[in-house]
Design a protein around this motif. Structure first.
Motif, PDB file in Angstrom:
ATOM      1  N   ASP A 237      68.944 -30.554  47.690  1.00  0.00           N
ATOM      2  CA  ASP A 237      68.233 -29.911  46.596  1.00  0.00           C
ATOM      3  C   ASP A 237      66.902 -30.621  46.365  1.00  0.00           C
ATOM      4  OD1 ASP A 237      70.158 -27.958  45.903  1.00  0.00           O
ATOM      5  OD2 ASP A 237      71.339 -29.466  44.863  1.00  0.00           O
ATOM      6  N   THR A 238      65.897 -29.851  46.042  1.00  0.00           N
ATOM      7  CA  THR A 238      64.598 -30.387  45.632  1.00  0.00           C
ATOM      8  C   THR A 238      64.428 -30.094  44.148  1.00  0.00           C
ATOM      9  OG1 THR A 238      63.667 -29.995  47.826  1.00  0.00           O
ATOM     10  CG2 THR A 238      62.110 -30.335  46.020  1.00  0.00           C
ATOM     11  N   ILE A 239      64.232 -31.148  43.347  1.00  0.00           N
ATOM     12  CA  ILE A 239      64.204 -31.002  41.891  1.00  0.00           C
ATOM     13  C   ILE A 239      62.937 -31.636  41.343  1.00  0.00           C
ATOM     14  CG2 ILE A 239      65.444 -31.479  39.739  1.00  0.00           C
ATOM     15  CD1 ILE A 239      67.979 -31.863  41.428  1.00  0.00           C
ATOM     16  N   ASP A 240      62.237 -30.915  40.521  1.00  0.00           N
ATOM     17  CA  ASP A 240      61.049 -31.439  39.854  1.00  0.00           C
ATOM     18  C   ASP A 240      61.501 -32.303  38.676  1.00  0.00           C
ATOM     19  OD1 ASP A 240      58.686 -31.963  38.574  1.00  0.00           O
ATOM     20  OD2 ASP A 240      57.969 -29.894  38.562  1.00  0.00           O
ATOM     21  N   VAL A 241      61.287 -33.603  38.769  1.00  0.00           N
ATOM     22  CA  VAL A 241      61.736 -34.525  37.710  1.00  0.00           C
ATOM     23  C   VAL A 241      60.554 -35.140  36.977  1.00  0.00           C
ATOM     24  CG1 VAL A 241      63.922 -35.034  38.866  1.00  0.00           C
ATOM     25  CG2 VAL A 241      61.915 -36.448  39.363  1.00  0.00           C
ATOM     26  N   THR A 242      59.397 -34.487  37.074  1.00  0.00           N
ATOM     27  CA  THR A 242      58.189 -35.043  36.461  1.00  0.00           C
ATOM     28  C   THR A 242      58.373 -35.292  34.970  1.00  0.00           C
ATOM     29  OG1 THR A 242      56.837 -33.853  38.088  1.00  0.00           O
ATOM     30  CG2 THR A 242      55.720 -34.680  36.113  1.00  0.00           C
ATOM     31  N   LYS A 243      58.890 -34.303  34.241  1.00  0.00           N
ATOM     32  CA  LYS A 243      58.987 -34.426  32.785  1.00  0.00           C
ATOM     33  C   LYS A 243      59.919 -35.549  32.357  1.00  0.00           C
ATOM     34  CE  LYS A 243      62.669 -31.001  32.107  1.00  0.00           C
ATOM     35  NZ  LYS A 243      63.035 -29.724  31.419  1.00  0.00           N
ATOM     36  N   PHE A 244      60.866 -35.923  33.213  1.00  0.00           N
ATOM     37  CA  PHE A 244      61.794 -36.993  32.860  1.00  0.00           C
ATOM     38  C   PHE A 244      61.160 -38.375  33.048  1.00  0.00           C
ATOM     39  CE2 PHE A 244      64.371 -33.385  34.228  1.00  0.00           C
ATOM     40  CZ  PHE A 244      65.195 -33.222  33.129  1.00  0.00           C
ATOM     41  N   LEU A 245      60.175 -38.461  33.928  1.00  0.00           N
ATOM     42  CA  LEU A 245      59.527 -39.746  34.181  1.00  0.00           C
ATOM     43  C   LEU A 245      58.209 -39.899  33.431  1.00  0.00           C
ATOM     44  CD1 LEU A 245      60.183 -40.225  38.014  1.00  0.00           C
ATOM     45  CD2 LEU A 245      61.535 -41.003  36.069  1.00  0.00           C
TER      46      LEU A 245
END
Length: 780
Positions: A237-245
């Motif tokens: 899976d490719t997941i955008d985790v920008t908002k969490f970091l």
């Protein structure tokens, strides 16, 4: 030319097929909300995926859009005259990475030339504007809102990223922790994550669950696109985790955590994570799994019972022991303490031999759900209702001090015994057994305790019963497995006054596994050889008895589930004290009457435990604004809502009505479900992924094979893309069974020995084809 000829023949066939489906009728009434009156293109897709489009494998992806209605154009019959696209690394497009310039074309799609240079594992933005022409003038739209896409790892993982697992032998549930320091503001971050799938036909979802600072950001990986018994493959899976970091403050550590499950915890068990982080100053780092991660063997914590959930969905019952959790107040955020008894360094496992980006969107995980009703029925007996069906689990939070030795029995179901009651139907009519016994464990705790399901279930209602009994509900399990013509003996272990309360597993066919607890105690049915009435036959012969015997024979079960194959019978049963079992017949337990309780409630203790009960759910992402229907007919409105909610609530990553009920994706089901989803959602990779999974894992009915070319044709009609035909042409051609038509038998498909051109075996060579005869034996 060959493909286009085939498409033409499929079109002629499809015109002849009349599918009696109300959804098909409703298509004409659908209003696709394309922001009428707003002069900019909408419905932006990258490689047929809506924004954010993740894991894009194409180096020059295909972009498409919905042409806007421009109110500034005079006269009727507007059409697109030209368009312009831009790709950038940020949403302002101050310095675009690539600009198509204005292109004269009425196509609403474009694939860039080699001038667009993209890099693996990076996030980009694109936008488009169009010019329309009418009889009297040409009009220009405004730029569309920016849409985001993230490329896949074309060049593979970085060298330091490794597949890891616990040091403990046969660790089935494993926790992983790592704290990292970022030190500066994050511009973007993308996680690529997967874990080895296990279980029958990849029905389980929680091979991994990814947390960042205590928040669940991903779960999966779900079903792949190769033969499911080929363990060499894995999709990530490719997941955008920008908002969490991005919320991290300078100098603060980021807590990364993984919670993983594998059916046996053997050599195939492994998990992998790679996070690519870009900072505003242009620098980058990669965070990845390796031997520096700490692991915790949580098998004893989840205490998986040997019994399975149901005949079509195999998953351990999670009888969680709260005191067995790691010592931190929250293991996903608090620093783990390495010790021989608890957290240990991870070990590297053999790398995944074939990693491919999953083409579908990541599964959406929603936490913090509260029941719409939580009613106390009696002392320490509660009923709860989440308001609608969901695929998910339960979370219980216990404030300090937490008493020792309390047992919490959770029974979940999709239905009530009868309308208006507050008693859940158990087991469900689908034969699923959703009952778990959680305990606070030995010794009271001065810290808060949180207990949460790992794997998902299908339910709406539930009952919670709290007891101080040393053996909760005084229940015991019994198991028997015998070969064909043998006698299975089910007994309640000689316990006086105990009877068989439920059958947790039954399969006449070729079930795998063993009743021996030392060998794992897990038994699974074989989808290709399993008598569908196994559960029903055993329940009729055994429920509410102290013991029973069943002969493993075709005569007892009324059919032969697999000809010329030596079969077996496996049965698992649960025994409880006779005094706490209502003497109801099997019809009552299926909702035809009022079923009694099969649990014991401590009526003498009040408020044994303070708790907060909530839930979480999983589903494939759904864009509500993609479709809308409204009419003056209340019944039509209700039918629309029923169809929409069925797809919205019970869809994961393939066309099954949740993996807990459907055993696996069937071709005919996929064709109908896909056609319905085309109506509701402007996103096509869910259907394409489902089709590819079906093509690579065909089911046994010979008739279902003929749906395969129709599924590929539906994809072509929606996308204009022939890639499914290009990839699977030989299989799709054979699936028409045109080569099986007999000129001696009115050109009907003929599998008889006289027609030597068409043997009975399936074209894939992996399973035998059988005709799907659905009417009862005595009426044929």
């Amino acid at each position: 030319l060959q493909i286009h000829r085939f498409l033409h023949s499929v079109l002629k066939v499809s015109i002849c097929i009349c599918m009696v489906s109300l959804i098909g009728v409703l298509v004409a009434f659908v209003v696709l909300r394309s922001s009428l009156g707003i002069p900019s293109p909408t419905g932006l897709l990258c490689e047929h995926r809506s924004s954010p489009a993740l894991g894009i494998g194409a180096k020059r992806p295909l972009f498409n859009w919905v042409v806007p209605h421009l109110t500034s154009c005079l006269g009727p019959n507007h059409e697109q005259h030209s368009y312009q696209l831009q790709v950038a690394t940020e949403t302002t497009f101050v310095a675009p990475l690539w600009d198509s310039q204005r292109i004269i074309s009425n196509d609403a799609q474009h694939s860039p030339s080699e001038a667009l240079q993209l890099f693996p594992g990076r996030s980009y933005y694109w936008r488009v504007k169009t010019w329309s022409i009418s009889a009297s003038n040409t009009c220009e739209s405004s730029w569309s809102p920016a849409a985001k896409f993230t490329t896949a790892l074309w060049s593979g993982l970085v060298n330091q990223t490794k597949a890891i697992w616990s040091r403990k032998d046969r660790s089935r549930y494993t926790l992983f922790r790592k704290d990292v320091m970022l030190g500066k503001p994050v511009a973007s971050a993308t996680a690529h994550v997967t874990a080895a799938q296990s279980g029958s036909y990849e029905k389980l979802l929680g091979a991994y669950r990814l947390y960042i600072d205590g928040e669940t950001v991903g779960i999966g990986p779900g079903r792949g696109e190769v033969y499911v018994k080929d363990k060499a493959h894995t999709m990530y899976d490719t997941i955008d985790v920008t908002k969490f970091l991005q919320v991290q403050q300078a100098g603060k550590k980021v807590s990364l955590a993984l919670q993983c499950f594998h059916a046996d915890g053997g050599d195939d068990a492994k998990v992998l994570l790679e996070i690519q982080v870009s900072f505003h100053d242009g620098s980058e780092i990669v965070i990845s799994t390796d031997e520096s991660w700490l692991t915790f063997d949580a098998t004893d914590l989840f205490n998986p019972a040997s019994q399975s959930i149901g005949p079509g969905y195999m998953s351990p019952q999670e009888n969680i022991i709260g005191s067995a959790f790691p010592g931190q107040a929250s293991w996903t955020t608090d620093p783990p303490v390495q010790s021989e008894a608890a957290w240990q360094l991870a070990v590297e496992r053999i790398p995944f031999t074939s990693l491919k980006p999953k083409p579908t969107l990541p599964i959406a995980f929603t936490t913090g759900l509260s029941p719409t009703a939580l009613d106390k029925l009696s002392d320490n007996h509660y009923f709860f209702d989440f308001g609608e069906e969901m695929m998910g689990g339960i979370r219980m939070e216990l404030p300090p001090p937490v008493p020792a030795g309390l047992f919490m029995q959770l029974t979940l179901s999709e239905e009530l015994v009868s309308a208006g009651t507050k008693q859940v139907l158990y087991p469900m009519r689908t034969k699923n057994h959703y009952r778990h016994v959680w305990t606070t464990g030995a010794g009271s705790s001065s810290k808060a305790m949180a207990l949460e399901s790992h794997e998902y279930m299908n339910f709406r209602y539930g009952e919670l019963k709290i007891s101080k009994a040393s053996q909760p509900l005084d229940q015991a399990a019994t198991c028997s497995k015998v070969d064909e013509e043998g006698i299975a003996s089910i007994r309640c272990g000689g316990r006086k006054g105990h009877v068989i309360s439920s059958i947790s597993f039954a399969s006449y066919g070729t079930p795998s596994g063993s009743c021996n607890a030392e060998k794992g105690g897990t038994i699974r049915s074989n989808e290709t050889c399993h008598a569908k009435n196994s559960q029903e036959v055993v329940e009729k012969m055994c429920l509410h008895k102290e013991s029973c015997i069943i002969k493993a024979s075709n005569d007892v079960f009324g059919n032969d589930p697999c000809h010329k194959t030596v079969k077996a019978l496996a049965v698992k049963a649960v025994c409880v004290e006779d005094s706490i079992v209502a003497k109801t017949d099997i019809a009552a337990s299926r909702g035809k009457g009022k079923a009694g309780s099969s649990t014991q409630v401590d009526e003498h203790d009040s408020a044994l435990l303070n708790f907060t009960l909530g839930g979480w759910k999983v589903q494939y992402p759904w864009v509500e604004s993609d479709s809308h229907f409204e009419s003056s007919d209340a019944m039509l409105n209700r039918v629309w809502k029923l169809c929409r909610d069925t797809l919205r609530i019970t869809s994961l990553d393939t066309s099954t009505d949740s993996n807990t009920r459907e055993r696996l994706p069937y071709e005919a089901d996929s064709a109908i479900t896909g056609a319905s989803r085309y109506v509701f959602q402007r996103e096509f990779m869910w259907q394409r992924h489902s089709s590819a999974h079906n093509f690579l894992n065909p089911t046994w009915p010979t008739e279902w094979r003929q749906f395969m070319p129709l599924m590929a044709f539906a994809d072509y009609m929606q996308t204009g893309d022939t890639s499914l035909f290009e990839t699977f042409y030989p299989l799709l051609y054979n699936s028409t069974q045109a080569h099986c038509m007999s000129s001696k038998n009115s050109n009907l498909v003929d599998f008889s020995e006289a027609n030597n051109n068409c043997p009975r075996s399936c074209e894939d060579g992996k399973s035998d084809c059988r005709d799907n005869i659905d009417w009862p034996q005595d009426t044929r």
